[in-house]
Write a protein that holds these residues in place. Structure first.
Motif, PDB file in Angstrom:
ATOM      1  N   ALA A  89       0.734  -1.239   0.122  1.00 44.60           N
ATOM      2  CA  ALA A  89      -0.058  -0.032   0.005  1.00 44.60           C
ATOM      3  C   ALA A  89       0.778   1.311  -0.045  1.00 44.60           C
ATOM      4  O   ALA A  89       2.172   1.071   0.188  1.00 44.60           O
ATOM      5  CB  ALA A  89      -0.857   0.074   1.062  1.00 44.60           C
ATOM      6  N   GLU A  90       0.304   2.234  -0.327  1.00 41.02           N
ATOM      7  CA  GLU A  90       0.819   3.741  -0.354  1.00 41.02           C
ATOM      8  C   GLU A  90       0.918   4.091   1.150  1.00 41.02           C
ATOM      9  O   GLU A  90      -0.088   4.303   1.782  1.00 41.02           O
ATOM     10  CB  GLU A  90       0.138   4.711  -0.891  1.00 41.02           C
TER      11      GLU A  90
ATOM     12  N   PHE B  82       6.409   4.451  -1.701  1.00 38.83           N
ATOM     13  CA  PHE B  82       6.233   4.921  -2.940  1.00 38.83           C
ATOM     14  C   PHE B  82       6.565   6.277  -3.437  1.00 38.83           C
ATOM     15  O   PHE B  82       7.084   6.867  -2.454  1.00 38.83           O
ATOM     16  CB  PHE B  82       4.629   4.835  -3.472  1.00 38.83           C
ATOM     17  N   SER B  83       6.309   6.586  -4.723  1.00 39.45           N
ATOM     18  CA  SER B  83       7.081   8.112  -5.042  1.00 39.45           C
ATOM     19  C   SER B  83       5.952   8.957  -5.532  1.00 39.45           C
ATOM     20  O   SER B  83       4.889   8.234  -6.064  1.00 39.45           O
ATOM     21  CB  SER B  83       7.817   7.865  -6.270  1.00 39.45           C
ATOM     22  N   LEU B  84       5.777  10.249  -5.027  1.00 38.78           N
ATOM     23  CA  LEU B  84       4.819  10.999  -5.340  1.00 38.78           C
ATOM     24  C   LEU B  84       4.976  11.273  -6.931  1.00 38.78           C
ATOM     25  O   LEU B  84       3.742  11.931  -7.374  1.00 38.78           O
ATOM     26  CB  LEU B  84       4.839  12.249  -4.624  1.00 38.78           C
ATOM     27  N   LYS B  85       5.962  11.198  -7.647  1.00 41.79           N
ATOM     28  CA  LYS B  85       6.205  11.356  -8.785  1.00 41.79           C
ATOM     29  C   LYS B  85       5.369  10.259  -9.851  1.00 41.79           C
ATOM     30  O   LYS B  85       5.277  10.778 -10.954  1.00 41.79           O
ATOM     31  CB  LYS B  85       7.589  11.347  -9.170  1.00 41.79           C
ATOM     32  N   GLU B  86       4.810   9.432  -9.527  1.00 36.19           N
ATOM     33  CA  GLU B  86       3.954   8.367 -10.315  1.00 36.19           C
ATOM     34  C   GLU B  86       3.239   7.463  -9.485  1.00 36.19           C
ATOM     35  O   GLU B  86       3.193   7.424  -8.318  1.00 36.19           O
ATOM     36  CB  GLU B  86       5.079   7.510 -11.034  1.00 36.19           C
ATOM     37  N   LYS B  87       2.140   7.146 -10.218  1.00 34.84           N
ATOM     38  CA  LYS B  87       1.154   6.126  -9.498  1.00 34.84           C
ATOM     39  C   LYS B  87       1.251   4.776 -10.154  1.00 34.84           C
ATOM     40  O   LYS B  87       1.261   4.756 -11.326  1.00 34.84           O
ATOM     41  CB  LYS B  87      -0.171   6.768  -9.753  1.00 34.84           C
ATOM     42  N   ILE B  88       1.484   3.785  -9.254  1.00 36.29           N
ATOM     43  CA  ILE B  88       1.671   2.320  -9.756  1.00 36.29           C
ATOM     44  C   ILE B  88       0.742   1.532  -9.062  1.00 36.29           C
ATOM     45  O   ILE B  88       0.367   1.821  -7.942  1.00 36.29           O
ATOM     46  CB  ILE B  88       3.060   1.850  -9.726  1.00 36.29           C
TER      47      ILE B  88
ATOM     48  N   SER C 102      -1.043  -1.193  -6.587  1.00 36.60           N
ATOM     49  CA  SER C 102      -0.401  -1.367  -5.242  1.00 36.60           C
ATOM     50  C   SER C 102       0.286  -2.832  -5.117  1.00 36.60           C
ATOM     51  O   SER C 102       1.181  -2.741  -4.408  1.00 36.60           O
ATOM     52  CB  SER C 102      -1.546  -1.433  -4.156  1.00 36.60           C
ATOM     53  N   GLN C 103      -0.058  -3.760  -6.032  1.00 38.09           N
ATOM     54  CA  GLN C 103       0.460  -4.903  -6.144  1.00 38.09           C
ATOM     55  C   GLN C 103       1.855  -5.047  -6.630  1.00 38.09           C
ATOM     56  O   GLN C 103       2.568  -5.964  -6.043  1.00 38.09           O
ATOM     57  CB  GLN C 103      -0.192  -6.043  -6.886  1.00 38.09           C
ATOM     58  N   LEU C 104       2.283  -3.931  -7.147  1.00 37.70           N
ATOM     59  CA  LEU C 104       3.828  -3.776  -7.325  1.00 37.70           C
ATOM     60  C   LEU C 104       4.544  -3.082  -6.629  1.00 37.70           C
ATOM     61  O   LEU C 104       5.740  -2.951  -6.662  1.00 37.70           O
ATOM     62  CB  LEU C 104       3.858  -3.055  -8.830  1.00 37.70           C
ATOM     63  N   LEU C 105       4.110  -2.536  -5.480  1.00 37.87           N
ATOM     64  CA  LEU C 105       4.748  -1.980  -4.507  1.00 37.87           C
ATOM     65  C   LEU C 105       5.386  -2.597  -3.597  1.00 37.87           C
ATOM     66  O   LEU C 105       4.984  -3.946  -3.184  1.00 37.87           O
ATOM     67  CB  LEU C 105       3.786  -1.005  -3.365  1.00 37.87           C
ATOM     68  N   PRO C 106       6.647  -2.501  -2.775  1.00 34.64           N
ATOM     69  CA  PRO C 106       7.104  -3.445  -2.046  1.00 34.64           C
ATOM     70  C   PRO C 106       6.484  -3.575  -0.692  1.00 34.64           C
ATOM     71  O   PRO C 106       5.778  -2.658  -0.198  1.00 34.64           O
ATOM     72  CB  PRO C 106       8.372  -2.559  -1.451  1.00 34.64           C
TER      73      PRO C 106
END
Length: 233
Positions: A137-138, A148-154, A156-160
């Motif tokens: 999650a963010e 996560f980075s504020l510069k992009e939206k990916i 959630s399943q790709l987040l660490p």
């Protein structure tokens, strides 16, 4: 797999304040404390199962349900007492390789989860094992993004994944815990640390009436699912 001597310990106080006398309050068809006792007694890996409490009534309930009663000192029964203190007092009086703390506030744990947790202990050489839930999650800390980075939206399943400690199950190697405590160091997170992931629907920690309602709803849903499976068999 290591042949450790493992003792089960269930901490329980009568003087809870956020949910009054929660350990003897009925959740579904039985008092809260019985969920942890039934779970621990159902696992053959424990050499013994103890309810660690200051209260004689809770101790008598534990014995009627098949567990043993460890009476902790009154000074370790108030809100300021930490698990470091009451675990240390318990380990000084009980010989084992590991103690596994099974919390009464986690009544949604399933038998296969505690079995997996204990097998994780037996297969490894940890000094401390914590139960966690993994979430992708963010996550912010204050106003700073951590995962996560504020510069992009990916997606959630790709987040660490982050690991949140839930205290449903915790294990400590007795020798290491006592030696750290004797040196004045904190043994709660001490030594070689293992993280064991449990299902999210088993991680509810009953600290408020809202938590209690969530647990009631989950137990009701499990019962209805079980009944429907029986109907269609």
């Amino acid at each position: 797999m290591n042949n450790y001597k493992i003792t089960g310990m269930i901490p329980a106080r009568m003087g809870s304040k956020r949910i009054i006398k929660k350990n003897v309050r009925y959740l579904g068809d039985k008092p809260l404390i019985q969920y942890a006792i039934d779970l621990a007694l159902g696992n053959e890996s424990f050499d013994s199962v103890w309810v660690n409490t200051e209260n004689d009534t809770l101790g008598e309930i534990a014995q009627r349900l098949g567990a043993q009663f460890h009476k902790r000192p009154d000074e370790l029964a108030n809100d300021s007492a930490t698990n470091r203190e009451f675990v240390n007092e318990f380990l000084l009086k009980h010989d084992c390789d590991y103690v596994v703390m099974v919390n009464t506030t986690s009544p949604l744990l399933r038998s296969e989860t505690i079995e997996g947790f204990i097998n994780y202990i037996k297969k490894n050489n940890f000094d401390t094992v914590l139960s966690v839930i993994k979430e992708q999650a963010e996550i912010f800390f204050e106003d700073k993004p951590l995962t996560f980075s504020l510069k992009e939206k990916i997606n959630s399943q790709l987040l660490p994944p982050i690991c949140k400690v839930v205290w449903s199950l915790t294990a400590w190697r007795r020798e290491h815990f006592l030696s750290m405590q004797a040196r004045g160091e904190n043994p709660v997170f001490g030594g070689k640390l293992g993280l064991y992931s449990i299902p999210k629907d088993e991680s509810c920690d009953l600290d408020s009436e809202e938590d209690w309602r969530i647990a009631e709803g989950t137990l009701r849903a499990r019962h209805e699912l079980h009944q429907s499976k029986r109907y269609f068999e």
